[in-house]
Design an enzyme around this catalytic site. Structure first.
Site, mmCIF file in Angstrom:
data_model
loop_
_atom_site.group_PDB
_atom_site.id
_atom_site.type_symbol
_atom_site.label_atom_id
_atom_site.label_comp_id
_atom_site.label_asym_id
_atom_site.label_seq_id
_atom_site.Cartn_x
_atom_site.Cartn_y
_atom_site.Cartn_z
ATOM 1 N N LYS A 66 0.806 -1.227 0.000
ATOM 2 C CA LYS A 66 0.000 0.000 0.000
ATOM 3 C C LYS A 66 0.843 1.283 0.000
ATOM 4 O O LYS A 66 0.461 2.274 -0.592
ATOM 5 C CB LYS A 66 -0.957 0.007 1.199
ATOM 6 C CG LYS A 66 -2.073 -1.017 1.079
ATOM 7 C CD LYS A 66 -3.074 -0.873 2.214
ATOM 8 C CE LYS A 66 -4.143 -1.938 2.107
ATOM 9 N NZ LYS A 66 -5.231 -1.742 3.060
ATOM 10 N N ASP A 103 -10.036 2.894 2.287
ATOM 11 C CA ASP A 103 -10.155 2.122 3.538
ATOM 12 C C ASP A 103 -10.847 2.920 4.639
ATOM 13 O O ASP A 103 -11.795 2.439 5.266
ATOM 14 C CB ASP A 103 -8.768 1.703 4.049
ATOM 15 C CG ASP A 103 -8.181 0.541 3.257
ATOM 16 O OD1 ASP A 103 -8.957 -0.282 2.740
ATOM 17 O OD2 ASP A 103 -6.943 0.463 3.164
#
Ligand code: ATR
Length: 276
Positions: A66, A103
């Protein structure tokens, strides 16, 4: 060309995302597929170049890439810039690949109707907590408390947010009745052998919402404990499904069915879901 999407990570074989996105694509009659791709730790750059070359329509990024993927993208949206982590890559009309982070916002959407006046307690100050804290801050929440085993890390996060306060876990436990929404972001409870709680919940406020971002097991010891106090509890599938739904909407311009997907995953993975 037929659209195709992917999720890259390592490991990737247990990812629930391919099944989730394939279901949504079918439900909405979108002629596209979504595939899991295992990427070796030292081959991220080559993998990204290949995805671009092969015209991937967009992809998700999971552990451990990420942060590392950012230099290989053409641009990064503000949602990902602040936290320095990307979980969704979107192809623009002029074939540029832009990184987003869904997220934190996905997690907040999984909570349902909440207000900026609500007092938020985040337990943990790792990557997951950062994503959620930044998303709250971007939405205008100011009462954000970060409680962490290592207080210094909570202080760093509060400084980054330029709002909120940092507490020790003991302080959070002793002042629990001040918080409307309590969010467990540490890995505690992921392993059945590690059935401890980061804080005790006996001072929980009536009508509080208690959430855990862990979804394996579906009912963590933290959620189990919260249920004893008859408060609303939210398991980690909410975050998984809502971050996926946001990514899906960025790629396809339509928001898929999140409630149905949470139900489907509960039925599919069943029981207390352990399949490592
Ligand atoms: P992630 O990126 O998944 O959020 P991380 O960056 O490794 O994971 O962060 C883990 C978080 O869980 C940290 O806040 C960590 O606390 P420390 O900063 O003190 O390490 C917290 N954590 C991990 N194990 C814990 C435990 N046994 N008790 C309390 N907190 C714990």
């Amino acid at each position: 060309m037929k659209k195709w999407f992917a999720v890259i990570g390592n490991p990737i074989s247990h990812s629930l995302s391919p099944n989730m996105h394939d279901t949504w694509l079918k439900q909405l009659n979108i002629d596209a597929s979504y595939i899991p791709i295992h990427v070796e730790q030292d081959q991220l750059e080559q993998a990204v170049e290949s995805l671009k070359l092969l015209g991937c329509s967009g992809w998700n990024v999971t552990v451990p890439f990420k942060e590392a993927i950012i230099p290989f993208l053409d641009d990064v949206d503000d949602s990902a810039k602040g936290i320095g982590a990307v979980n969704t890559v979107v192809r623009t009309l002029d074939n540029k690949y832009v990184g987003y982070n869904t997220d934190g916002l996905g997690f907040i959407e999984s909570l349902g109707y909440i207000l900026p006046e609500h007092n938020i307690l985040l337990i943990g100050a790792g990557g997951a907590a950062r994503g959620i804290a930044h998303a709250f801050e971007r939405l205008g929440f100011t009462q954000i408390t970060i409680a962490n085993r290592t207080l210094e890390k909570a202080i760093v996060l509060v400084d980054e947010l330029q709002t909120g306060q940092a507490l020790t876990l003991d302080e959070a436990e002793n002042n629990l009745n001040k918080f409307d929404i309590i969010i467990q972001t540490t890995p505690l409870g992921m392993k059945s052998s590690e059935a401890s709680l980061p804080i005790q919940l006996n001072r929980l406020k009536e009508n509080a919402i208690v959430a855990d971002i862990v979804y394996n097991p579906l009912v963590t010891p933290f959620i189990e404990e919260a249920k004893k106090y008859n408060v609303r509890t939210i398991n980690g599938l909410g975050m998984l499904v809502h971050q996926g739904a946001l990514a899906f909407s960025y790629w396809n311009g339509v928001i898929p069915d999140t409630d149905g997907m949470i139900q489907q995953l509960i039925e599919q993975i069943g029981g207390n879901y352990v399949n490592r």
